[in-house]
Every structure is written in structure tokens, then in C-alpha cells.
Design a protein around this motif. Structure first.
Motif, PDB file in Angstrom:
ATOM      1  N   THR A 276       0.902  -1.249  -0.056  1.00 42.67           N
ATOM      2  CA  THR A 276      -0.141   0.092  -0.023  1.00 42.67           C
ATOM      3  C   THR A 276       0.693   1.334  -0.019  1.00 42.67           C
ATOM      4  O   THR A 276       0.624   2.332  -0.798  1.00 42.67           O
ATOM      5  N   ASP A 295      -3.373  -1.474  -4.925  1.00 36.70           N
ATOM      6  CA  ASP A 295      -2.362  -1.677  -3.636  1.00 36.70           C
ATOM      7  C   ASP A 295      -2.488  -3.051  -3.156  1.00 36.70           C
ATOM      8  O   ASP A 295      -1.426  -3.393  -2.296  1.00 36.70           O
ATOM      9  N   ASP A 296      -2.819  -4.209  -3.992  1.00 35.63           N
ATOM     10  CA  ASP A 296      -2.869  -5.287  -3.123  1.00 35.63           C
ATOM     11  C   ASP A 296      -3.115  -6.742  -4.258  1.00 35.63           C
ATOM     12  O   ASP A 296      -2.235  -7.686  -4.219  1.00 35.63           O
ATOM     13  N   PHE A 318      -7.836  -1.705   1.731  1.00 34.25           N
ATOM     14  CA  PHE A 318      -7.800  -2.184   3.188  1.00 34.25           C
ATOM     15  C   PHE A 318      -6.327  -2.170   3.826  1.00 34.25           C
ATOM     16  O   PHE A 318      -5.826  -3.476   3.567  1.00 34.25           O
ATOM     17  N   GLY A 319      -5.883  -1.421   4.141  1.00 34.62           N
ATOM     18  CA  GLY A 319      -4.682  -1.080   4.441  1.00 34.62           C
ATOM     19  C   GLY A 319      -4.249  -1.229   5.897  1.00 34.62           C
ATOM     20  O   GLY A 319      -5.175  -1.090   6.806  1.00 34.62           O
TER      21      GLY A 319
HETATM   22 MN    MN Z   1      -2.187  -3.378   1.827  1.00 36.36          MN
END
Ligand code: MN
Ligand code: GDP
Ligand code: PGA
Length: 607
Positions: A276, A295-296, A318-319
């Protein structure tokens, strides 16, 4: 469905296959009512109001975080449960040596027992969703059934859900991945509810041949938001193997140099190892910009021009909250500041905002910690769980690239692998070719983090950062990587690099400052793609001399940078037996070319 099991439902689908699955689940789980999600703003208000009323959510101060909610989970439901995660292929061999396995029928019998009546006293929600774009040539549909309103709210952020998705599923009688979730806490005989219902017994199960997911006992993100790790990685990796594409645990970013030349990079790092952060990085080198695409998760397909195109199938972020601050990831802070977010297992401030370790240098004088206790800066406990999370719409990210909305994705120029290693792994190493890059990915190692339950800081092999997410035999998965290049034109494929932001000096400090400074490594990677800078042949691959890294304005001594880049024969001598042992697990599914790579590495190291 017989009359005596009929329950009130907000909708009846015209698509017989879908309706009969919903009926079948309702007959088994016996909810009080069935609610089909529409994904409207009004529905978000109703669902979040319901969660506030139930004590699951606390509404945050509208001036600090508009339309946002604080949530604390049960302390025993804070992370993915890898020891409870199963790949239930028909043949045990197809799950491979890295997954838990049980025969599908046996697992179904166990889980039917658990699901029997598990939604009594509850609402059963039906969430039609699509991973990737609804407008894509082959939209990747799913339908999640859950008794958790927390899952409904989170899925609304994380995936494209609702009425328009359902319309398209029905109109085209589309295939979809049926994904069943229950937290496993029926409300019977006037029992009082708890804020975070869950069950000590947990199962996260994928049936790869049936493209089906059954999850029980947990409402934590990776266990319960079934579009994410369960579908977009475990099930999709099997689809990709069968159909000639790849589902990978990778961020996707767009890098533009001062001349305006655009490149795209994907990077696979294990959970809580910096995806992320890198996806939203603010370059410290003048004139360079990074924009975010994902980011994933990356779904990667070969385009008509032979290049690899990557799409982010998700709709939200979902960081990991701790360590996310204005100094480290300002773009994540700007994203969550706009609100419309759910924060789980962070700390609550006295003025109705959230805080976690690393958000600001100075903690507030008083907080309510994630366990609901008073917290002050001299408390000996962390205010937030190490795996606490923010769940936020990706559209709020100020650096989101326009290409995010392109169903065809972006052509990759480079793929990075990376992990958390205190020793051995240099800051950046380039693979000689795709096969060598596959070897780097297949032997990737990282210290375990709080993103999964179990010990933290233990070095383990985490191939392509996919160890917990490969939906089939990992040896076959390496074979699929090799086949992708064999069946296509490898010269059009991205170059592969291996990075390590986490190498330490003798005092235990990080040798490399990381975060924004990682842009220097992105620049180096692109310089290599364009053949602009030099790299040295070493036994493990191509490693830059310090002079190939742009160090203008960097607060790192040349000696320190050299240490970060060093290839230490003693450290590699210690590494080789571990790689050997790792490969031996696979038997005949491990592609022979990977043994050849290992032999070559040994020979070059003189070992
Ligand atoms: Mn992440
Ligand atoms: P993800 O789960 O892979 O997306 O990982 P995150 O980007 O959320 O980062 C996980 C943790 O690693 C956070 O605590 C970050 O602050 C930390 N982190 C991320 N990038 C770096 C880096 O370049 N250097 C160091 N030292 N820590 C980092
Ligand atoms: P991540 O995964 O740690 O890779 O962001 C989230 C999860 O475990 O659900």
C-alpha cells in the motif's frame, strides 16, 4: 423451497440458479429474513445505522472523518487464519504441499453441520459483486451471502456491488462465484448480542474445481470479505492457470519521469511488507510522479500486442493502519481524511477521531485503545492492534491514475518481488531473464507479520508473496509462471527485480530509509528497462553499483548504500540449504528449470 422454510426476502431473482442457491443456503442457515444488497447510498446509511445500534460501530466525529466508523473486533478475530484455511481440491495432490487440504465432501459435511441454523435470529444478506470492471469483456462475478452487516459495509467499500451488478448477472445468466460466509453466532432464545459476533471454530475454505468459497467463524477482512483474498487470489489463481492468465498479490503503479514518459510497475510483497505504501509513494526525486492503480491484487493477462496487462480487481483499500502517517504515506492520510471509511482495531480519540502508532510523532494525551481500555502515552501496550486496518474507497485516493478505470489494464514494464529480510537480500537485484525471475519469486522469503495469526518475525519462504493465496499446488504454480513465457513472446514481458527495503545494519537500524526514497529504486528499475544505467553481474543476479542509484539529496552514506546492496557469500551460503529444503517439498511438480537455476547459483557462489 418448501413453505415452512419460507422467510421474508426483499427480492426474488429471475435467475433460477442464483435463486435456488440462495434458497438452499437459507434453508440450511435459517435466517429470520433475507436482504438483497443494492449498493445505494441509502442502503449504506441503513447498514451503518444498524451497526451503530448494535454497538459494532461508533460513528466518528463528522468534522474529523465524515461518514466514517470506528470498530473493535473480538480480540481473537484480528487477522487471517492460515492454519484454518483450506484448498479442498478433489485430489489432495492438487492442493500441493503448502496448503491445508480436506476432501471436498468431508469438508462440506463438517461445514454443513456448522452452518446448520447458524443464522437463526439474524438477517441473511445477499451481496452481488464483480471483481474488476462491470464493463469488461468477461466480468468476473461473485455473490456473497453473509450474516454480517460489517461484511456488507466493508464489501460496499472494497468491491463493486449492488443492483447494476445483479442486473447484469441475471440478464446474461452469468457464471458467478458463490461465496458463503457466516460468523457463526446464531441469536437464539432471546440471547443478547455482542458487538463482534464470531466463533472459536473457524474455516476459510476454497473449492477450486467448483469455484466456490465457504467461510465460517471470522469477520476479519481476509477471512470474510470473500471477493478479496479468497476469490481474487485463491480461486482466480486456479482460473488463471486454466485460462492462461495470472492472479497475483501485487500492487500496480504508474511512474512518470520528468520528460513525461510513463511506465507501469507491479510489485508482489507479502502482507504488511509495503504494497500500500509503495502504491501511493510520494517520490523524493524531483520531477518524478507516482500514481496509484492498485495496492494489493493484480490480474495479469497477455494483451493483443504480447505485453502483460494488469488490472486491479478491487474498489477499495484495506490498509494496515499502524505506520501510516503524514511522514510515511501522506496519500493514504489524504484518502482516509475524506471519510466514508471503516477503521477496525485502531484507537479512538476523545474527540471522536482515530489514532494509531505512527500516525503522528506525538500521541494524544488520552485514547481509548482497541480493547476499549484507557490509554496514555506511558501505557506499556500499543493503542492499536498491529494488524488494525483502514477500509476506504480507492476513488478517494488523490493519486489514483485514470487508467484505474480501464478494463484492459496497463502494460507492465517491470515486476518487483520483495519481502522483509534483515540480512542477505540486497536492496535491489535484477533477474537475468524471466526464468531467473521466476526462481527469485519462487524462493522469495520474508519475516512473518501480524497480518496472519501466529509468530511474528520468523523467516519463511513466501513464493511470489502468494504462500497463503495459491489455490493449487505451488510447484504447478511456478510451472504456470514458466509456461506464461514459453507460450508467449518473453521479449515483450516485463523485467523482474527483487527488492528488500528492510535490510538492517549491525545496530539493528534500517540500512535504507524506505518510503518516499523507494522512488530512487523505481527510477533505477526504469533506467535498467531503458538500458540507461549499469549493473554488475553477481552470483545472485544483476546488482547496481552505488553510482547507478540517484543519491542526489539522499541522507545515506555511500558506505551504507553499499552495505544495502552487498551480496554476502556467507549469508548466501546459509540461505542455500533453506532453498534446497524448500524445493524438495515439491517433488515432481517443481519445474526442472528451477533446480537448474539453483545449481547455477551454487556454482557461481562457489559452494
Ligand atoms: Mn496493503
Ligand atoms: P501491505 O500490507 O503490503 O500493503 O503493507 P503496507 O504498505 O501497509 O505496510 C506495512 C508496514 O510496513 C507499515 O507499518 C509500513 O509503515 C511499513 N513499511 C512500508 N514501506 C516501508 C519501507 O519502505 N520501509 C520500512 N522500514 N517500512 C515500510
Ligand atoms: P494485506 O492483506 O495484509 O496484504 O493488505 C489483507 C488481509 O490479510 O486481508
Amino acid at each position: 423451497m418448501s413453505a415452512d422454510t419460507a422467510v421474508q426476502s426483499t427480492y426474488q431473482s429471475s435467475y433460477a440458479k442464483l435463486q435456488s442457491w440462495v434458497d438452499e443456503v437459507a434453508a440450511l442457515t435459517q435466517p429470520d429474513e433475507i436482504y438483497w444488497c443494492e449498493g445505494t447510498p441509502e442502503e449504506w446509511v441503513r447498514i451503518t445505522d444498524r451497526l451503530v445500534e448494535a454497538g459494532t460501530f461508533i460513528r466518528l466525529n463528522d468534522e474529523k472523518k465524515p461518514n466514517s466508523f470506528y470498530c473493535a473486533s473480538d480480540p481473537n478475530d484480528v487477522a487471517r487464519v492460515e492454519d484454518r484455511t483450506y484448498i479442498c481440491s478433489v485430489d489432495e495432490k492438487d492442493a500441493g504441499p503448502t496448503n491445508n487440504w480436506m476432501a471436498p465432501d468431508d469438508m462440506k459435511q463438517v461445514m454443513r453441520g456448522l452452518y446448520d441454523g447458524c443464522m437463526r435470529g439474524r438477517t441473511m444478506y445477499v451481496i452481488p459483486f464483480v471483481m474488476g470492471h462491470l464493463e469488461s469483456d468477461h466480468p468476473m462475478f461473485g455473490v456473497e451471502i453473509t450474516d454480517s452487516a460489517y461484511v456488507v459495509a466493508s464489501m460496499t467499500v472494497m468491491a463493486r456491488i449492488g443492483r447494476d451488478v445483479l442486473d447484469k448477472i441475471e440478464q446474461t445468466e452469468a457464471d458467478y462465484v458463490p461465496a458463503l460466509h457466516s460468523f457463526g453466532a446464531p441469536l437464539v432464545d432471546g440471547a443478547t448480542d455482542v458487538a463482534w459476533p464470531c466463533n472459536d471454530t473457524k474455516y476459510i475454505v476454497q473449492f477450486p474445481e467448483e469455484r466456490t468459497i465457504w467461510s465460517y467463524g471470522s469477520s476479519y477482512g481476509g477471512n470474510a470479505l470473500l471477493g478479496k483474498k479468497c476469490y481474487a487470489l485463491r480461486i482466480a489463481s486456479v482460473m488463471g492457470r486454466d485460462e492462461g492468465w495470472m492472479a497475483e498479490h501485487m500492487l500496480i503503479l504508474k511512474l512518470t519521469n520528468p520528460e513525461g514518459v510513463v511506465k507501469y510497475i507491479a510489485a508482489g510483497f507479502p502482507s504488511a511488507c509495503g504494497k500500500t505504501n509503495l502504491a501511493m509513494v510520494e517520490p523524493t526525486i524531483p520531477g518524478w510522479t507516482v500514481e496509484t492503480i492498485g495496492d494489493d491484487i493484480a490480474w495479469i493477462r497477455v494483451g493483443a500486442d504480447g505485453r502483460l496487462y494488469a488490472v486491479n480487481p478491487e474498489f477499495g483499500l484495506f490498509g494496515v493502519a499502524p505506520g501510516t502517517g503524514w511522514d510515511t504515506n501522506a496519500n493514504a492520510m489524504r484518502t482516509i481524511e475524506q471519510g466514508n471509511s471503516v477503521f477496525t482495531n485502531v484507537a479512538l480519540t476523545d474527540d471522536g477521531d482515530v489514532w494509531w502508532e505512527g500516525m503522528t510523532d506525538e500521541p494524544p494525551a488520552h485514547l481509548t485503545d482497541w480493547k476499549g481500555n484507557d490509554w496514555t502515552p506511558d501505557s506499556d501496550q500499543l493503542s492499536s492492534h498491529a494488524n488494525s486496518r483502514f477500509c476506504t474507497p480507492i476513488k478517494q485516493c488523490p493519486t489514483l491514475a485514470d487508467e484505474y478505470d480501464d478494463p484492459n489494464g496497463v502494460p507492465l514494464d517491470a515486476i518487483l518481488f520483495g519481502g522483509r529480510r534483515k540480512t542477505t537480500i540486497p536492496l535491489v537485484t535484477e533477474a537475468r531473464d524471466w526464468t531467473h525471475g521466476t526462481f527469485m519469486g519462487a524462493t522469495l522469503s520474508s519475516e512473518t507479520t501480524a497480518a496472519a495469526t501466529g509468530a511474528v518475525g520468523v523467516v519463511r519462504r513466501d513464493p511470489m508473496a502468494m504462500l497463503p493465496f495459491i489455490g493449487y499446488d505451488a510447484g504447478d504454480y511456478f510451472g504456470h509462471w514458466i509456461t506464461m513465457a514459453k507460450n508467449n513472446d518473453e521479449s515483450k514481458f516485463p523485467k523482474i527485480f527483487y527488492v528488500n527495503w528492510f535490510r538492517r545494519d549491525d545496530d539493528g537500524g534500517f540500512l535504507w530509509p524506505g518510503f518516499g526514497e523507494n522512488s530512487r529504486i523505481l527510477k533505477y528499475v526504469i533506467d535498467r528497462v531503458e538500458g540507461k544505467v549499469e549493473a554488475h553481474e553477481t552470483p545472485i543476479g544483476l546488482v547496481p553499483p552505488t553510482s547507478s542509484i540517484d543519491t542526489d539529496g539522499l541522507d545515506v552514506t555511500e558506505e551504507q548504500l553499499a552495505k544495502a546492496l552487498a551480496v554476502d557469500t556467507d549469508e548466501w551460503a546459509a540461505e542455500l540449504p533453506q532453498i534446497n529444503e524448500w524445493f524438495e517439498k515439491f517433488g515432481d511438480t517443481l519445474p526442472a528449470v528451477l533446480w537448474t537455476e539453483l545449481d547455477g547459483l551454487k556454482a557461481r557462489l562457489g559452494l
